[in-house]
Design an enzyme around this catalytic site. Structure first.
Site, PDB file in Angstrom:
ATOM      1  N   TYR A 155       0.916  -1.074   0.092  1.00 10.18           N
ATOM      2  CA  TYR A 155       0.094   0.034   0.013  1.00 10.18           C
ATOM      3  C   TYR A 155       0.935   1.141  -0.021  1.00 10.18           C
ATOM      4  CZ  TYR A 155      -4.276   2.672   1.334  1.00 10.18           C
ATOM      5  OH  TYR A 155      -5.416   3.229   1.161  1.00 10.18           O
ATOM      6  N   LYS A 194      -1.494  -1.266  -4.256  1.00 11.10           N
ATOM      7  CA  LYS A 194      -2.570  -0.307  -4.202  1.00 11.10           C
ATOM      8  C   LYS A 194      -1.991   1.128  -3.902  1.00 11.10           C
ATOM      9  CE  LYS A 194      -6.602   0.353  -1.185  1.00 11.10           C
ATOM     10  NZ  LYS A 194      -7.178   0.152   0.033  1.00 11.10           N
TER      11      LYS A 194
END
EC number: 4.2.1.41
Length: 308
Positions: free
Chosen positions: A138, A163
């Protein structure tokens, strides 16, 4: 152990942590939240992440949430957990996730410290290599890795995706066109529907949908219209639903979480407008504004019009 090394694609579900008025986690409400998302066709469940108030959970609560998610999913879709913060805790919770039968985890930023690129690489690598689970990195806040560092991490077969929660399109384009389909690319921006047209065009085919917790048919309608080139429907959904909700979300810090719970309560789901401090509940005026938007959405874009 043999695993499918591929990140989930499509609309990704991020359940909340349903707390009652005494601040206790309600497992039945969580099960219902996940079951609702699965019934609406979401392609994966990400449990105990940002929407699930990862930062506020005890280890017992975390374990409860993972157990409920794995049970509710029943192998129908992959279950990813949130791991991050303190490195020791991240490693413990990664191993707990593997023990409880999760399919992978989303690596959240380390606690507080702004490390150099080598430190961020080592942080992610230690977590990725600690289990056989799939891992998704992330990019957010104090943990944004460069193209070079992410290329190094692709040497770990467990890494299946990235992400993005930053919105640096220069970096994203470099990542996609340098690394290509070795990784899956997920749009994790706040209210990801707002930015999805830009992300889809460069190869991001997954996104986390906050509104799917309470109006999932709108998420599906929007994504299908976007992929199929139905520009008029996309514009209508932006004008009447997505942008008005996003305007409310930006009014207070913490609304990225608590506005989801308010929306679920408004739609009659078993979740209250309560979040754990420092996140506060949605204020009355904003709550009423959301009610009006959701009523208009139900009238203008009824569920039967969605493609599921």
């Amino acid at each position: 152990m043999s695993r499918i090394r591929k990140a989930p694609a499509g609309i990704l579900g991020f359940p909340v942590a349903p707390f009652n008025t005494q601040g206790k986690l309600e497992e039945e409400a969580l099960f219902q939240n996940i079951e609702f998302l699965l019934n609406e066709g979401l392609e994966a469940i990400f449990i105990a992440c940002g929407s699930g108030e990862f930062q506020s959970l005890s280890q017992k609560e975390y374990e409860q949430m993972v157990e409920v998610a794995v049970s509710a999913a029943g192998g129908k879709v992959p279950v990813y957990t949130g791991v991050g913060g303190n490195l020791s805790t991240a490693l413990d919770w990664a191993q707990l996730s593997e023990k409880k039968g999760a399919d992978g985890y989303l690596i959240l930023p380390p606690y507080l410290v702004h490390g150099e690129q080598e430190g961020l690489y080592q942080y992610a690598k230690m977590i990725i290599e600690s289990t056989d689970l799939n891992a998704i990195l992330y990019q957010r806040d104090n943990a944004v890795l460069s193209v070079e560092q992410i290329k190094r991490l692709t040497e770990c077969e467990q890494l299946v995706g990235v992400k993005d929660g930053v919105g640096n399109m220069d970096l994203n384009i470099n990542l996609v066109y340098t690394i290509g389909d070795r990784l899956g690319w997920l749009n994790g921006m706040p209210m990801a529907e707002v930015t999805m047209p830009a992300y889809l065009s460069i190869g991001f085919h997954s996104y986390s949908s906050a509104i799917s917790n309470y109006i999932p048919h709108i998420s599906r309608m929007f994504y299908d219209a976007l992929k199929n080139g139905n520009d008029e429907l996309v514009k209508e959904l932006y004008r009447h639903v997505i942008l008005p909700i996003n305007d409310i979300r930006k009014q207070r810090k913490g609304y990225a979480v608590s506005l989801i719970k308010a929306g679920m309560e408004i739609m009659g789901l078993n979740v209250r407008n309560t979040a754990r401090p420092p996140v506060g509940p949605v204020e009355k005026d904003h709550y009423q504004q959301l009610e009006a938007i959701l009523k208009q959405a139900a009238d203008r874009f009824p569920k039967k019009a969605a493609t599921v």
